[in-house]
Design an enzyme around this catalytic site. Structure first.
Site, PDB file in Angstrom:
ATOM      1  N   THR A 866       0.805  -1.222   0.000  1.00 52.16           N
ATOM      2  CA  THR A 866       0.000   0.000   0.000  1.00 52.16           C
ATOM      3  C   THR A 866       0.839   1.272   0.000  1.00 52.16           C
ATOM      4  O   THR A 866       0.379   2.307  -0.469  1.00 52.16           O
ATOM      5  CB  THR A 866      -0.938   0.024   1.217  1.00 52.16           C
ATOM      6  OG1 THR A 866      -0.156  -0.069   2.410  1.00 52.16           O
ATOM      7  CG2 THR A 866      -1.914  -1.136   1.164  1.00 52.16           C
ATOM      8  N   CYS A 867       2.062   1.193   0.529  1.00 51.93           N
ATOM      9  CA  CYS A 867       2.902   2.389   0.537  1.00 51.93           C
ATOM     10  C   CYS A 867       3.218   2.852  -0.879  1.00 51.93           C
ATOM     11  O   CYS A 867       3.411   4.037  -1.121  1.00 51.93           O
ATOM     12  CB  CYS A 867       4.204   2.116   1.281  1.00 51.93           C
ATOM     13  SG  CYS A 867       3.963   1.802   3.041  1.00 51.93           S
ATOM     14  N   PHE A 868       3.281   1.884  -1.804  1.00 57.11           N
ATOM     15  CA  PHE A 868       3.653   2.204  -3.185  1.00 57.11           C
ATOM     16  C   PHE A 868       2.471   2.095  -4.141  1.00 57.11           C
ATOM     17  O   PHE A 868       2.654   2.128  -5.356  1.00 57.11           O
ATOM     18  CB  PHE A 868       4.773   1.274  -3.650  1.00 57.11           C
ATOM     19  CG  PHE A 868       5.955   1.254  -2.722  1.00 57.11           C
ATOM     20  CD1 PHE A 868       6.830   2.321  -2.688  1.00 57.11           C
ATOM     21  CD2 PHE A 868       6.163   0.192  -1.857  1.00 57.11           C
ATOM     22  CE1 PHE A 868       7.924   2.321  -1.830  1.00 57.11           C
ATOM     23  CE2 PHE A 868       7.256   0.179  -1.004  1.00 57.11           C
ATOM     24  CZ  PHE A 868       8.137   1.231  -0.979  1.00 57.11           C
TER      25      PHE A 868
END
Length: 901
Positions: A866-868
Site C-alpha cells: 500500500t505504501c507504493f
C-alpha cells in the site's frame, strides 16, 4: 570628526562641503551633483546638536570659507618677528562662533603644532580638539607651514568639536576618515592601501558605536551623519583620480555589510538616515541603475523591513489597519522623525515603475522573466512604512476620498505623495489585470503547457498583496481590487496553488472566499499546518495493538508534546512487519471510525445525514470524555496535515462553532430535524394563537441525562416567562443555543484545543475554519462522494510484468466494472489503504497505481504494497479464477486489513 553648528546654515554647508563642492567643480561635475553633496551637511545639524550636547554648553566652530578681514588687534597679538622677512607669511583663521577672524603672522619654518598652541592661548580651545584645514586637507602637527604650502594671505579653517560631546572618540575617528578621503581626492595613492585604511576606520567606528552592550548607537550614527562622512564617500566615488571610485565602492559596500552585522536589529532604524543619504547622493550622481546605488537601496529596504516596534503607536487600533502586516506582525519601529514621507516615496515610485515595466506576460516575450523577487521585496519594504506614516500623519480613521483638500493635512506637501500613490495603485492594478487575463487565456487554450505559461508569474501574488495593502487607504480602491480578482478568479487560483508558500502572508486572501475555488482554499488552509519532516528519526513513533486500537492510540497522541507531533507520525502495528505511509493511512482510517462510532458516545450522527457528526451532549458518561475530545481534535488535524481522507464529515452546528460563528435555526436542519420543524412552526404560527398560550410554552427545555429527565431554564426565571408573539424569536434562539452550544461547549472547547495544538500557530484555528466553506472541509476530511470512475482508475494505473493488452489485465478491469460501489472502495483500500478518493479523483493521490506480475501459485490471493500503491497477483488461468480471488479480498473483514507493506 568635524562638527559644525551655526545659525547661518548656508555658510555652514559651504564650510563643511565647500571642499567637496569645489573638488567636484574641478572635476567638471555638474553643479547640481555638488550641491547635493554640500547640502548633506545641513540636514541634521539641529537634531545632532541636541543629541550630542546641551544647547547651553555648546561651543562650535565652522569650516567656513574665510574672507580677507583685517583685525589689527589680533594681528598685533599674534604677529611674529623674523630676521628674514621672506620667510614670513600672514594667514587668516576663521572662528565663526566668536564672530571674528584671527590674523596670524608666522615663519614658514614654524610647525602646525605651534599655531595650535597660539590658538589655545587666546581661545582656550584645547589643542587636542583643534583641526586646521587648508585646501580641503587637514594639517598635521609635525609639518612646517612651508611643507603645508601655506601661501601669504591664505585662508585656513579652524575645526573644533562640541566641547561637551558624549562621543569625542567617535568624532576624532570620523574626522580622520573624512580628512583622509579629502586627501585621496587630491592625490593619487596606492589602491590597496587606501581601501584598507578606509575599511579599518569603518570597522573602528562600528566597534566604538557598538561596544556598550546596553548603549544605543544613535549618537555615534548621528556623529557619522553630521560629519558629512556619507557625502565624503560619495565624493570619492565620483572622483576622476584612478582607483578612487573602486576604493569608494568597496568602502561603501563594506559599510553596508558591517552596519547590518554590527548593529542590533532593534537599532536598525537608527541607521536609516545614513542609508537614505547615501541612496539620495548616489542616485543623483550615478542614476537609479547604478549598482552601488541599488546595493544601498536594498540595504535601506532591508533595514526598514527588519526593524522592531511599530509605526502606528499613535494611531487608534482598527481592523482597517490589519493590512499593515508582514508575516502576521505589524510594520515595525517608530521612525521618530528620522525619515519622512517625501524621503521614502521616491523609492516606492521608482520600484513601482520598475515592477510595472516587468509586468509583461511571459508568453509575449520568451526572454521575459517577469518581476524580480528582489524588487518586490524592496517595494514592500518601502511601501509598508510609507502607508503607516501616511496613516499616522492623517490620524487615519477611514479611507481617503480623492482629491484631497489642504485642510486634511498638517503638512500640505504630502498631498502630492498621497495622490501619486493612488495613481501608482491604479496603474499597477491595470497591468496586473492584463497579465492575469493573458495568463487565463493561455491556460485555457493549453498551447504552451502550464509550466511555460506560468514562467515569470511567481511574483504576481506578492504584488497583489502589496496592492491590497494600498486599498485600505483610498475610497473605492478595495472594491476595484476585488472586482479585478473576481474576474480573474481562474488565474488567481492557479497562482495560489502553484506559488503560495508557508512563509507568505495569506490572510488577505483567506477572508475573501469569492475569489478562490476549493483547490486554492484547501491549499491556503493546509499551509497553516507545519511542514512534515522526511527524516524518520524526527517523526513521532507509535506501536499500536490492533485489539486495543482506540485506547493505545489515545495514549500515544494525548501524552505527546504538541511540538513532537508537528514533524509527523511513524506508525506500526504490533506483530506486523508492515511500516510506512500505507500503514499510517490505515491507522487514520481505523481510529477515525472508532472515534466517531456512536457506541463510544463521543459523537452523534445527524438523522438526516449519517455521515455528519457533532459532539454528544451526553459524552460525560465517560469521566475521561474531555481528554478524548482533545485527542479527537488532534487526530482530525493530523489527518488533514497528512492529507488523509477519514471518510467522515462534521455537521454545520459543529463547524460554525469551530469557526467562532453563531448557530441559527437553518443550521440545525440536519442535526435535529424535529426541533427544526417545531421551531419553524412556532415562528410561523398566528400571533393571536401564540398569545393565547395554547401551546403552554415557557423559557425552559427538558433534558434527559443518564435516564433521568430534568428541566433547564433558557434564561433567568425562565419557568415564569410565557412564550408569546413578541418573544418567540428570542425563545427559539435561546432554545437552539442551549441545545447546540451550551450543552456541548466543554466538548467543543477541548476539541478546538486539540486541533489548535497541531497548527503552526494555535491562534490560527478560527481563521482556518473561517477560510473554508463546510463543503470544502467535507472534501478534505471525507474525500470524493462520486462513484469511482473505472476510466479514471485505468488511466492512473501502470503495469509491471503485464502489458495493458494482456488478457489478464482485460479480465481484471472487466471484473472491477462488475463490482458494487462498496466493493470497489474495499478493493481500493486493499490496494492503497485509501477508501475515499480525494476530490480530484485518482489525480489527487500524488502517484501512479501499479499492477505487478508475481510468480506465486495460482491458488494464492492477490497481495498489496500500500505504501507504493502496488497490487500484485500471479497469472491466473481464467477469468473465473481471478473473479473468485478478487471477490474474496473485497469482503469487508478481509479487504479492510493490511496488505504486505
Amino acid at each position: 570628526m568635524s562638527i559644525v553648528q551655526s545659525s547661518a546654515v548656508d555658510h555652514n554647508a559651504e564650510a563643511f562641503c565647500g571642499p567637496a563642492k569645489r573638488k567636484l567643480d574641478d572635476y567638471g561635475t555638474d553643479y547640481d551633483d555638488a550641491e547635493i553633496i554640500a547640502a548633506v551637511r545641513m540636514r541634521k545639524e539641529e537634531s545632532f546638536s541636541a543629541a550630542v550636547s546641551p544647547p547651553s554648553s555648546s561651543r562650535c566652530w565652522s569650516l567656513v570659507q574665510s574672507s580677507r578681514v583685517s583685525d589689527s588687534k589680533s594681528a598685533a597679538t599674534w604677529s611674529t618677528s623674523s630676521s628674514r622677512s621672506g620667510r614670513r607669511v600672514q594667514f587668516f583663521i576663521r572662528l565663526l562662533s566668536e564672530g571674528r577672524h584671527i590674523v596670524v603672522h608666522a615663519n614658514k619654518d614654524d610647525t602646525v603644532k605651534s599655531v595650535h598652541e597660539r590658538i589655545m592661548a587666546i581661545t582656550g580651545i584645547p589643542v587636542i580638539e583643534q583641526r586646521l584645514i587648508y585646501r580641503g586637507r587637514q594639517l598635521q602637527w609635525e609639518q612646517s607651514l612651508a611643507e603645508c604650502a601655506i601661501q601669504n594671505d591664505a585662508g585656513l579653517h579652524l575645526v573644533g568639536r562640541l566641547r561637551s560631546t558624549n562621543h569625542p572618540q567617535t568624532c576624532q575617528l570620523v574626522d580622520e576618515m573624512v580628512s583622509f578621503i579629502c586627501e585621496l581626492c587630491k592625490t593619487r595613492k596606492g589602491l590597496g592601501d587606501c581601501m584598507k585604511r578606509v575599511r579599518d576606520l569603518i570597522d573602528a567606528f562600528f566597534q566604538i558605536a557598538t561596544k556598550g552592550e546596553n548603549e544605543e548607537p544613535r549618537g555615534h550614527l548621528e556623529v557619522f551623519m553630521a560629519s558629512a562622512a556619507p557625502a565624503a564617500l560619495v565624493m570619492l566615488y565620483v572622483s576622476p583620480i584612478k582607483g578612487n571610485k573602486e576604493c569608494a565602492d568597496a568602502s561603501i559596500r563594506h559599510f553596508l555589510i558591517t552596519c547590518k552585522a554590527a548593529i542590533r536589529k532593534e537599532f536598525y532604524v537608527q541607521c536609516g538616515p545614513i542609508m537614505l543619504e547615501l541612496c539620495k547622493l548616489l542616485r543623483k550622481v550615478g542614476g537609479n541603475e547604478d549598482s552601488l546605488y541599488l546595493s544601498c537601496r536594498r540595504t535601506l529596504g532591508s533595514l526598514l523591513e527588519d526593524v522592531e516596534g511599530t509605526l502606528l503607536d499613535d494611531v487608534e487600533e482598527s481592523p482597517d489597519l490589519s493590512h499593515l502586516t508582514k508575516g502576521g506582525g505589524r510594520v515595525r519601529e517608530d521612525l521618530n522623525g528620522l525619515i519622512a514621507i517625501p524621503e521614502i516615496f521616491p523609492f516606492v515610485s521608482e520600484l513601482a515603475s520598475s515592477l510595472t515595466e516587468d509586468l509583461v506576460t511571459p508568453v509575449e516575450s520568451n526572454m521575459s522573466l517577469g518581476p524580480s523577487s528582489c524588487n518586490v521585496i524592496q517595494f514592500s519594504a518601502f511601501l509598508q512604512p510609507l502607508l503607516a506614516m501616511i496613516m499616522k500623519q492623517l490620524a487615519f480613521r477611514g479611507p481617503i476620498c480623492l482629491p484631497l483638500k489642504y485642510s486634511v493635512l498638517n503638512h500640505p506637501q504630502y498631498l502630492h505623495e498621497i495622490e501619486q500613490l493612488h495613481d501608482i495603485f491604479l496603474l499597477m492594478l491595470r497591468e496586473m489585470d492584463g497579465c492575469l487575463l493573458n495568463m487565463e487565456e493561455t491556460l485555457l487554450s493549453g498551447q504552451n503547457g502550464e509550466t511555460n505559461t506560468l514562467r515569470g508569474c511567481d511574483q504576481y501574488l506578492a504584488i497583489l498583496k502589496e496592492l491590497y495593502s494600498i486599498t485600505k487607504l483610498y475610497m473605492s480602491a478595495e472594491e476595484k481590487f476585488w472586482t479585478v480578482l473576481r474576474h480573474r478568479k481562474h488565474s488567481l487560483c492557479v497562482l495560489i496553488v502553484r506559488f503560495a508558500r508557508r512563509a507568505d502572508d495569506h490572510h488577505w486572501l483567506l477572508q475573501h472566499k469569492d475569489v478562490t475555488n476549493f483547490e486554492a482554499r484547501r491549499h491556503l488552509s493546509l499551509m497553516m499546518f507545519p511542514e512534515m519532516k522526511e527524516d524518520y528519526e524526527e517523526l513521532h513513533e507509535m506501536l499500536i495493538d490492533r485489539s486495543q486500537l482506540l485506547s493505545e492510540s489515545f495514549e500515544y497522541i494525548i501524552r505527546a508534546e504538541r511540538e513532537s507531533l508537528h514533524s509527523g507520525l511513524f506508525m506500526e502495528f504490533k506483530n506486523e512487519e508492515a511500516t510506512g505511509p500505507g500503514v499510517l493511512r490505515e491507522w487514520f482510517f481505523l481510529v477515525a471510525q472508532a472515534i466517531f462510532n456512536p457506541e463510544n458516545a463521543l459523537f452523534v450522527s445527524c438523522p438526516n445525514d449519517l455521515r455528519r457528526f457533532y459532539p454528544n451532549p451526553a459524552s460525560k458518561v465517560d469521566p475521561m470524555h474531555l481528554d478524548y475530545f482533545t485527542f479527537s481534535g488532534r487526530v482530525v488535524a493530523l489527518a488533514l496535515m497528512h492529507r488523509v481522507q477519514l471518510g467522515i464529515v462534521l455537521d454545520r452546528v459543529f463547524f460554525l462553532q469551530l469557526a467562532g460563528k453563531n448557530v441559527c435555526l437553518e443550521d440545525i436542519k440536519d442535526a435535529d430535524p424535529c426541533l427544526y420543524s417545531s421551531c419553524k412552526q412556532i415562528l410561523g404560527m398566528d400571533a393571536e394563537f401564540i398569545d393565547s398560550d395554547a401551546l403552554g410554552l415557557t423559557f425552559i427545555r427538558e433534558v434527559e441525562e443518564l435516564g433521568c429527565r430534568k428541566v433547564v431554564e433558557l434564561c433567568p426565571n425562565g419557568k415564569s416567562i410565557v412564550v408569546n408573539n413578541h418573544n418567540r424569536g428570542e425563545y427559539v434562539n435561546l432554545l437552539i443555543r442551549n441545545r447546540f452550544v451550551t450543552s456541548i461547549s466543554q466538548q467543543v472547547s477541548h476539541f478546538t484545543k486539540g486541533f489548535s495544538d497541531i497548527l503552526s500557530d494555535p491562534k490560527l484555528r478560527e481563521l482556518f475554519f473561517q477560510s473554508l466553506e463546510l463543503e470544502d472541509l467535507d472534501g478534505m476530511l471525507r474525500g470524493s462522494d462520486n462513484l469511482i470512475s473505472i476510466d479514471d482508475w485505468k488511466s492512473h494505473t501502470e503495469y509491471n510484468g503485464y502489458k495493458e493488452s494482456d488478457p489478464l489485465i482485460s479480465w481484471f478491469w472487466e471484473i472491477v466494472a462488475e463490482m458494487s460501489s462498496e466493493q470497489r472502495k474495499i478493493l481500493l483500500f486493499f490496494w492503497t489503504s485509501i477508501k475515499y478518493l480525494p476530490v480530484e479523483g485518482f489525480r489527487g493521490l500524488g502517484g501512479q497505481l501499479s499492477i505487478y506480475k508475481t510468480s506465486e501459485p495460482h491458488d494464492r490471493l492477490p497481495s498489496s504494497h500500500t505504501c507504493f500503491f502496488r497490487l500484485c497477483f500471479p497469472p491466473y488461468p481464467s477469468i473465473a479464477v481471478m473473479r473468485d480471488r478478487l471477490n474474496f479480498i473485497t469482503q469487508e473483514h478481509i479487504g479492510c486489513s493490511f496488505g504486505t507493506w
